[in-house]
Design a protein around this motif. Structure first.
Motif, PDB file in Angstrom:
ATOM      1  N   PHE A 176       0.943  -1.365   0.165  1.00  0.00           N
ATOM      2  CA  PHE A 176       0.089  -0.064   0.127  1.00  0.00           C
ATOM      3  C   PHE A 176       0.699   1.450  -0.032  1.00  0.00           C
ATOM      4  O   PHE A 176       0.723   2.252  -0.998  1.00  0.00           O
ATOM      5  CB  PHE A 176      -0.811   0.035   1.081  1.00  0.00           C
ATOM      6  N   GLY A 177       1.997   1.017   0.752  1.00  0.00           N
ATOM      7  CA  GLY A 177       2.746   2.335   0.886  1.00  0.00           C
ATOM      8  C   GLY A 177       3.538   2.634  -0.400  1.00  0.00           C
ATOM      9  O   GLY A 177       3.731   3.771  -0.914  1.00  0.00           O
ATOM     10  N   TYR A 178       3.834   1.609  -1.231  1.00  0.00           N
ATOM     11  CA  TYR A 178       4.477   1.707  -2.331  1.00  0.00           C
ATOM     12  C   TYR A 178       3.722   1.952  -3.411  1.00  0.00           C
ATOM     13  O   TYR A 178       4.083   3.446  -4.077  1.00  0.00           O
ATOM     14  CB  TYR A 178       4.842   0.014  -2.871  1.00  0.00           C
ATOM     15  N   VAL A 179       2.427   1.962  -3.554  1.00  0.00           N
ATOM     16  CA  VAL A 179       1.343   2.509  -4.467  1.00  0.00           C
ATOM     17  C   VAL A 179       1.191   3.966  -4.031  1.00  0.00           C
ATOM     18  O   VAL A 179       0.917   4.968  -4.950  1.00  0.00           O
ATOM     19  CB  VAL A 179       0.111   1.694  -4.575  1.00  0.00           C
ATOM     20  N   LEU A 180       0.913   4.004  -2.805  1.00  0.00           N
ATOM     21  CA  LEU A 180       0.692   5.447  -2.441  1.00  0.00           C
ATOM     22  C   LEU A 180       1.766   6.517  -2.972  1.00  0.00           C
ATOM     23  O   LEU A 180       1.607   7.423  -3.076  1.00  0.00           O
ATOM     24  CB  LEU A 180       0.585   5.451  -0.894  1.00  0.00           C
ATOM     25  N   ALA A 181       3.028   5.966  -2.496  1.00  0.00           N
ATOM     26  CA  ALA A 181       4.439   6.852  -2.956  1.00  0.00           C
ATOM     27  C   ALA A 181       4.411   6.804  -4.404  1.00  0.00           C
ATOM     28  O   ALA A 181       4.777   8.221  -4.997  1.00  0.00           O
ATOM     29  CB  ALA A 181       5.532   6.178  -2.452  1.00  0.00           C
ATOM     30  N   TYR A 204       4.272   3.100   5.077  1.00  0.00           N
ATOM     31  CA  TYR A 204       4.475   4.158   3.980  1.00  0.00           C
ATOM     32  C   TYR A 204       5.875   4.446   3.542  1.00  0.00           C
ATOM     33  O   TYR A 204       6.309   4.485   2.480  1.00  0.00           O
ATOM     34  CB  TYR A 204       3.511   5.370   4.136  1.00  0.00           C
ATOM     35  N   THR A 205       6.760   4.711   4.529  1.00  0.00           N
ATOM     36  CA  THR A 205       8.277   4.983   4.282  1.00  0.00           C
ATOM     37  C   THR A 205       8.846   3.793   3.726  1.00  0.00           C
ATOM     38  O   THR A 205       9.893   3.994   2.839  1.00  0.00           O
ATOM     39  CB  THR A 205       8.898   5.346   5.655  1.00  0.00           C
ATOM     40  N   LYS A 206       8.238   2.682   4.009  1.00  0.00           N
ATOM     41  CA  LYS A 206       9.187   1.649   3.637  1.00  0.00           C
ATOM     42  C   LYS A 206       8.811   1.290   2.015  1.00  0.00           C
ATOM     43  O   LYS A 206       9.377   1.032   1.143  1.00  0.00           O
ATOM     44  CB  LYS A 206       8.851   0.146   4.373  1.00  0.00           C
ATOM     45  N   GLY A 207       7.369   1.720   1.617  1.00  0.00           N
ATOM     46  CA  GLY A 207       7.024   1.508   0.452  1.00  0.00           C
ATOM     47  C   GLY A 207       7.540   2.553  -0.457  1.00  0.00           C
ATOM     48  O   GLY A 207       7.844   2.262  -1.600  1.00  0.00           O
ATOM     49  N   ARG A 208       7.540   3.667   0.165  1.00  0.00           N
ATOM     50  CA  ARG A 208       8.258   4.756  -0.579  1.00  0.00           C
ATOM     51  C   ARG A 208       9.648   4.651  -1.097  1.00  0.00           C
ATOM     52  O   ARG A 208      10.099   4.939  -2.064  1.00  0.00           O
ATOM     53  CB  ARG A 208       8.158   6.131   0.084  1.00  0.00           C
ATOM     54  N   ALA A 209      10.341   3.871  -0.102  1.00  0.00           N
ATOM     55  CA  ALA A 209      11.850   3.673  -0.588  1.00  0.00           C
ATOM     56  C   ALA A 209      11.934   2.641  -1.452  1.00  0.00           C
ATOM     57  O   ALA A 209      12.729   2.752  -2.384  1.00  0.00           O
ATOM     58  CB  ALA A 209      12.512   2.983   0.827  1.00  0.00           C
ATOM     59  N   ARG A 210      11.262   1.763  -1.552  1.00  0.00           N
ATOM     60  CA  ARG A 210      11.234   0.584  -2.670  1.00  0.00           C
ATOM     61  C   ARG A 210      10.656   1.540  -3.888  1.00  0.00           C
ATOM     62  O   ARG A 210      11.101   1.182  -5.161  1.00  0.00           O
ATOM     63  CB  ARG A 210      10.056  -0.319  -2.396  1.00  0.00           C
ATOM     64  N   ALA A 211       9.677   2.626  -3.895  1.00  0.00           N
ATOM     65  CA  ALA A 211       9.112   3.211  -5.092  1.00  0.00           C
ATOM     66  C   ALA A 211      10.211   4.113  -5.738  1.00  0.00           C
ATOM     67  O   ALA A 211      10.377   4.328  -6.735  1.00  0.00           O
ATOM     68  CB  ALA A 211       7.849   3.966  -4.638  1.00  0.00           C
ATOM     69  N   LEU A 212      10.758   4.632  -4.931  1.00  0.00           N
ATOM     70  CA  LEU A 212      12.137   5.332  -5.401  1.00  0.00           C
ATOM     71  C   LEU A 212      13.151   4.668  -6.035  1.00  0.00           C
ATOM     72  O   LEU A 212      13.755   5.119  -7.008  1.00  0.00           O
ATOM     73  CB  LEU A 212      12.759   6.168  -3.956  1.00  0.00           C
ATOM     74  N   ARG A 213      13.297   3.461  -5.718  1.00  0.00           N
ATOM     75  CA  ARG A 213      14.461   2.647  -6.303  1.00  0.00           C
ATOM     76  C   ARG A 213      13.967   2.164  -7.737  1.00  0.00           C
ATOM     77  O   ARG A 213      14.721   1.850  -8.486  1.00  0.00           O
ATOM     78  CB  ARG A 213      14.619   1.319  -5.526  1.00  0.00           C
ATOM     79  N   ASP A 214      12.864   2.281  -8.160  1.00  0.00           N
ATOM     80  CA  ASP A 214      12.160   2.200  -9.380  1.00  0.00           C
ATOM     81  C   ASP A 214      12.734   3.168 -10.280  1.00  0.00           C
ATOM     82  O   ASP A 214      13.264   2.918 -11.430  1.00  0.00           O
ATOM     83  CB  ASP A 214      10.922   2.169  -9.488  1.00  0.00           C
TER      84      ASP A 214
END
Length: 299
Positions: A176-181, A204-214
Motif C-alpha cells: 500500500f505504501g509503495y502504490v501511495l508513494a 508508507y516510508t518502507k513502500g516509498r523507499a521501494r518506489a524510489l528505487r524504481d
C-alpha cells in the motif's frame, strides 16, 4: 480483513501491483489518470463516535463516490455479520448498495477504508477493467483505490501491536505504501501528514523507499554505481552474444539486436511500468508513450 491474526509484510505481490498500475494507465489514458490529481481530504471522510452510524456512512460513501468520479447517486449502506469486511452490489442501476461487516459499528474510524475498496469495485466494473483471477482482481482493486486518491484510508486502517492487529485489503502494508508513494511522486502530494496510524506511516516510508528505487535502475541516469557497473557488463555480453533475453541476475532491462546492427535496450517505465525501448547509444532522453514521463537514460 485481517483481524488479530498475523499480518503479512514485504512485497510478495509487487509484480501484480505493477501490472495493475500499467492496466490502469492503459484504461484511463494520461488525461484520465490526471483527472484524479487530488486525494480525498481527511476532513471529508472523518467519522467520529458521535456521528449517526448510517447517515455518517452514507456521507463518507458520497465523498468517495465523488473522489472516484462516479456518477452522483443514492448510496445505501447497511451492516450485517459476514466473514469479509464488506461487499457491494454491482448493478446497472444508479444506486450504490454496500454492506459492511457489523464490526464497523464499533470501529467507525475505519468505515471509510472499507467503503473505498468497495466503491472502487463499482468503478472497475463500469470501466470494464479486470485481471484474470480473483486474487489479481482484488490486488487491482486495492491498487486502483490507492492510485486514484482514496487508498491512503486502507493503509491508515492498518494497526498492529504485541496483542492485536488489524489490516484491510489484499496488499501488504508496505505494498500500500509503495502504490501511495507512486501516486505521490506523480502528483506531488505528501500523504504522510494524513496518517493517524504509526504503523501505517512506517509502512508508507518502507513502500516509498521501494518506489524510489524504481527510478534508480539502469539504464536510467539516476542509477547508482553498482547498477551502472552491472549494466555495462551486461551490455558487453549482449554485444558479444547475439540473442534476446533478460540478464540472468533478475535485472528489469533486456537487450535485443536491431536490423542493420546495434543494440536496443528495453526497461519498465518507473512511473507506469510500461516497457520502453531505446537504442543503445550513450545518453538518451526517452518519453513514455503511456504516461508521458520523460526519462534521462545512459544506455
Amino acid at each position: 480483513m485481517t483481524n488479530g491474526s498475523e499480518v503479512v509484510h514485504g512485497f510478495p505481490h509487487l509484480d501484480s501491483v505493477r501490472a495493475a498500475i500499467t492496466a490502469l494507465h492503459k484504461r484511463l489514458s494520461y488525461d484520465g489518470v490526471r483527472a484524479y490529481g487530488s486525494s480525498v481530504p481527511p476532513a471529508d471522510v472523518a467519522f467520529s463516535d458521535q456521528d449517526d452510524l448510517h447517515l455518517g456512512a452514507q456521507r463518507v460513501a458520497r465523498a468517495l463516490v465523488r473522489q472516484l468520479r462516479l456518477p452522483e447517486a443514492r448510496v445505501i449502506v447497511s451492516f450485517r455479520q459476514m466473514h469479509h469486511a464488506a461487499s457491494v452490489e454491482l448493478t446497472a442501476g444508479p444506486e450504490y448498495f454496500i454492506e459492511l461487516n457489523d464490526r464497523f459499528r464499533s470501529h467507525r474510524r475505519d468505515i471509510g477504508a472499507a467503503l473505498a475498496h468497495e466503491i472502487t469495485h463499482v468503478l472497475l466494473h463500469r470501466l470494464g477493467l479486470e485481471l484474470p483471477g480473483t486474487r489479481d482482481n482484488e490486488i487491482l482493486t486495492d491498487t486502483v483505490t490507492t492510485y486514484l486518491g482514496a487508498g491512503w484510508l486502507l493503509l491508515d486502517a492498518y494497526r498492529e501491536d504485541d496483542v492485536s492487529s488489524q489490516k484491510l485489503g489484499y496488499l501488504t502494508p508496505e505494498e500500500f505504501g509503495y502504490v501511495l508513494a507512486k501516486r505521490a511522486l506523480v502528483f506531488g502530494e505528501d500523504p504522510s501528514v494524513w496518517f493517524t496510524s504509526p504503523q501505517g506511516y512506517t509502512a508508507y516510508t518502507k513502500g516509498r523507499a521501494r518506489a524510489l528505487r524504481d527510478g534508480q535502475q539502469p539504464p536510467l541516469s539516476a542509477a547508482g554505481w553498482n547498477g551502472r557497473r552491472r549494466y555495462a557488463k551486461d551490455r558487453r555480453h549482449a554485444a558479444d552474444h547475439p540473442g534476446p533475453g533478460l540478464p540472468g541476475h533478475g535485472s528489469p532491462y533486456a537487450f535485443e539486436r536491431v536490423p542493420g546492427g546495434g543494440l536496443r535496450v528495453s526497461f519498465p517505465c518507473p512511473t507506469c511500468h510500461q516497457r520502453i525501448r531505446v537504442p543503445v547509444r550513450g545518453r538518451v532522453r526517452a518519453r513514455c508513450a503511456l504516461c508521458r514521463t520523460v526519462l534521462e537514460c545512459d544506455t
